[in-house]
Structures are given as structure tokens and as C-alpha cells.
Design a protein around this motif. Structure first.
Motif, short mmCIF file in Angstrom:
data_model
loop_
_atom_site.label_atom_id
_atom_site.label_comp_id
_atom_site.label_asym_id
_atom_site.label_seq_id
_atom_site.Cartn_x
_atom_site.Cartn_y
_atom_site.Cartn_z
N THR A 65 0.79 -1.15 0.04
CA THR A 65 -0.04 -0.12 -0.01
C THR A 65 0.97 1.27 0.09
N PHE A 77 -8.40 2.84 -3.46
CA PHE A 77 -7.84 1.59 -2.93
C PHE A 77 -9.24 0.88 -2.58
N LEU A 90 -5.43 -0.35 6.17
CA LEU A 90 -5.27 0.15 4.92
C LEU A 90 -5.36 1.62 4.64
N ALA A 94 -2.53 4.56 3.39
CA ALA A 94 -2.78 5.06 2.22
C ALA A 94 -2.87 6.65 2.49
N SER A 158 -6.99 -4.98 -3.58
CA SER A 158 -6.16 -5.77 -2.42
C SER A 158 -6.94 -7.03 -2.23
#
Length: 272
Positions: A65, A77, A90, A94, A158
Motif C-alpha cells: 500500500t 484503494f 489500509l 494510504a 487488494s
């Protein structure tokens, strides 16, 4: 998520072990139940590397990431199979690189939904949303995610430690292809999945223990794993054990340098 959390909690089955909760136990979390801890301990006794593998897998997600946000300039994302929130999530990684990053989490596990509030605490500049959906319904995911993300611009998809729960006969490759095909050029696929290439006997015993708990797992070879990335430009160092993917990008990791490979392959591919 107000109003949905109690309903989600009512759907949580605490009589059977669940992969997301076992993973949470491996990571030292508290959102698991005795039945999950029991199976987690059993698998750890068969292969002491199970908790290490969970940590290494999490760190792989962090590094991938960070790489895509900082060096590839991706600002959107889509994380499918989110699992129980474990910091850093995550979106935190990010949005630390780019405060305006847009993140959509997807899971169909009621325990994840019950904790989704923890996933939605992003930056004011960015967007952080949660969708309840099943990875086996990629078109539904794309339809809902498309209301939040601009699918005409690059997206980092992802699929972390998810596809080993989807067998080939259940369309594992087709569903990943469907997701990737819908994304714009410059998008990325970040994927990790179990393999028996490094520790065949330990992985076999682990698969049997999960099966006894009612959970199906698929261990794929390097070539089988590579099929998920057909048509993509795989970033260096290619397909490797997750612990060996760009360790120079590590932040706040405490790996054991003397330990051998982790039985999870990881890779990042870019759509041209």
C-alpha cells in the motif's frame, strides 16, 4: 454504521471457528472467541510459524500500500476481504501518504461489519467507506464500489490472504479477472495467498486442521499463484514469500531475520 452493528452482532456464530477471527487471534487481537483461539492454538502447535505468517502477511499489505500510494501515485484503494480491523488499517497507510486517498473496504463477515466503525475513521480530505458484499460476486462489488471510486482512474485492488479460501472450481481466477478487467490502466493488483511450496507437511497439517473446523483452504504452487497476474506487469521482486517483498519499505516491523520463508506468496501487478 449506527443501526447496523447490533444486527451484525446477532448474526455472529460463536460456536464455529472463523478464519477472520483466527487471524485476529494470531495478530494478538481481542475480537475472537474461545472456539477461534482453540483452533488457532492447534494450528500453531502443528506449525509454530502460523502467527509469524499472519504478521508477515499484514506487513506485506502495509508495504504494498505504501509503495502504490507513495511511488505509483495511486489514490484509490479497493480492499476485498478486509477482515477484522487491525491497526494500521489500509486507509491509515494510504492516507498518511496522501490525505485525499479514497478507500473502500469490502467484506461479508458480520463480525467485520460489527466493527466497521473502526474502519471508517479516515481523514477529512479523503473518503473511507465499507461495503458488505461477497468476493464471489465481483460485479456487485464493482457496481457498489463504482459509486464511491472513479473506476476510470487507477485503483489498487487488494486481495490479502483471501483467495486461498476460494477453490479453482468456484471460479477463483475468473472472479479476479472480472475485477481487474473493470479497472483502468495504471491500476494494481495486490494479492497474497497460501502455498505449500516451502513447508508442504506443515501446510498439509494446517489445511487438515482447518477442514476439521469446517473451513476449506487451497494451497497453490508458484505457477498457480502466478495465474492471477496473467496480463499484468509484476513489480520486482516478482512472486516471493510475503516476508521477502520489498523489505526496504518496512515501517515498524519486527521480523525474525533468521526465520525461513513464510508459506504465503505475495506479489503486486500493474495493469498496462
Amino acid at each position: 454504521m449506527t443501526g447496523t452493528e447490533p444486527a451484525a452482532a446477532q448474526r455472529i456464530d460463536t460456536t464455529k471457528p472463523h478464519p477472520a477471527r483466527i487471524y485476529d487471534w494470531y495478530l494478538g487481537g481481542k475480537d475472537n472467541y474461545p472456539v477461534d483461539e482453540a483452533l488457532g492454538r492447534q494450528i500453531a502447535s502443528l506449525s509454530g510459524d502460523a502467527p509469524r505468517a499472519a504478521r508477515a502477511n499484514r506487513w506485506f499489505m502495509n508495504r504494498a500500500t505504501r509503495q502504490l500510494a507513495a511511488n505509483a501515485g495511486i489514490r484509490q484503494f479497493l480492499d476485498i476481504g478486509t477482515g477484522i480491523p487491525t491497526e494500521p488499517n489500509l486507509h491509515q497507510i494510504a492516507q498518511k501518504v496522501a490525505a485525499d486517498a479514497r478507500v473502500v473496504y469490502v467484506d461479508n463477515d458480520p463480525i467485520v461489519l460489527a466493527h466497521a466503525g473502526a474502519l471508517l475513521r479516515g481523514t477529512e480530505e479523503g473518503v473511507t467507506e465499507y461495503i458488505e458484499a461477497d468476493v464471489r460476486e465481483p460485479r456487485t462489488i464493482l457496481e457498489q464500489a463504482g459509486r464511491i471510486l472513479d473506476l476510470d482512474r487507477p485503483v489498487a485492488l487488494s486481495l490479502i490472504a483471501l483467495m486461498h479460501f476460494v477453490a479453482d472450481e468456484d471460479g477463483a481466477y475468473d472472479l479476479v479477472d472480472t475485477l481487474v478487467d473493470a479497472l483502468a490502466p495504471g491500476s494494481a493488483l495486490v494479492l497474497s495467498a497460501m502455498t505449500a511450496d516451502f513447508e508442504p507437511e506443515n501446510v498439509r497439517r494446517g489445511i487438515e486442521a482447518y477442514a476439521a473446523g469446517g473451513v476449506t483452504l487451497v494451497a497453490r504452487t508458484r505457477d498457480e499463484f502466478g495465474r492471477f497476474f496473467e496480463g499484468l506487469d509484476v513489480l520486482e521482486p516478482g512472486i516471493v514469500s510475503v516476508k521477502d517483498w520489498r523489505p526496504e519499505l518496512a515501517v515498524d516491523e519486527t521480523p525474525d531475520p533468521a526465520a525461513g520463508p513464510v508459506s504465503l506468496y505475495g506479489a503486486v501487478g500493474i495493469k498496462s
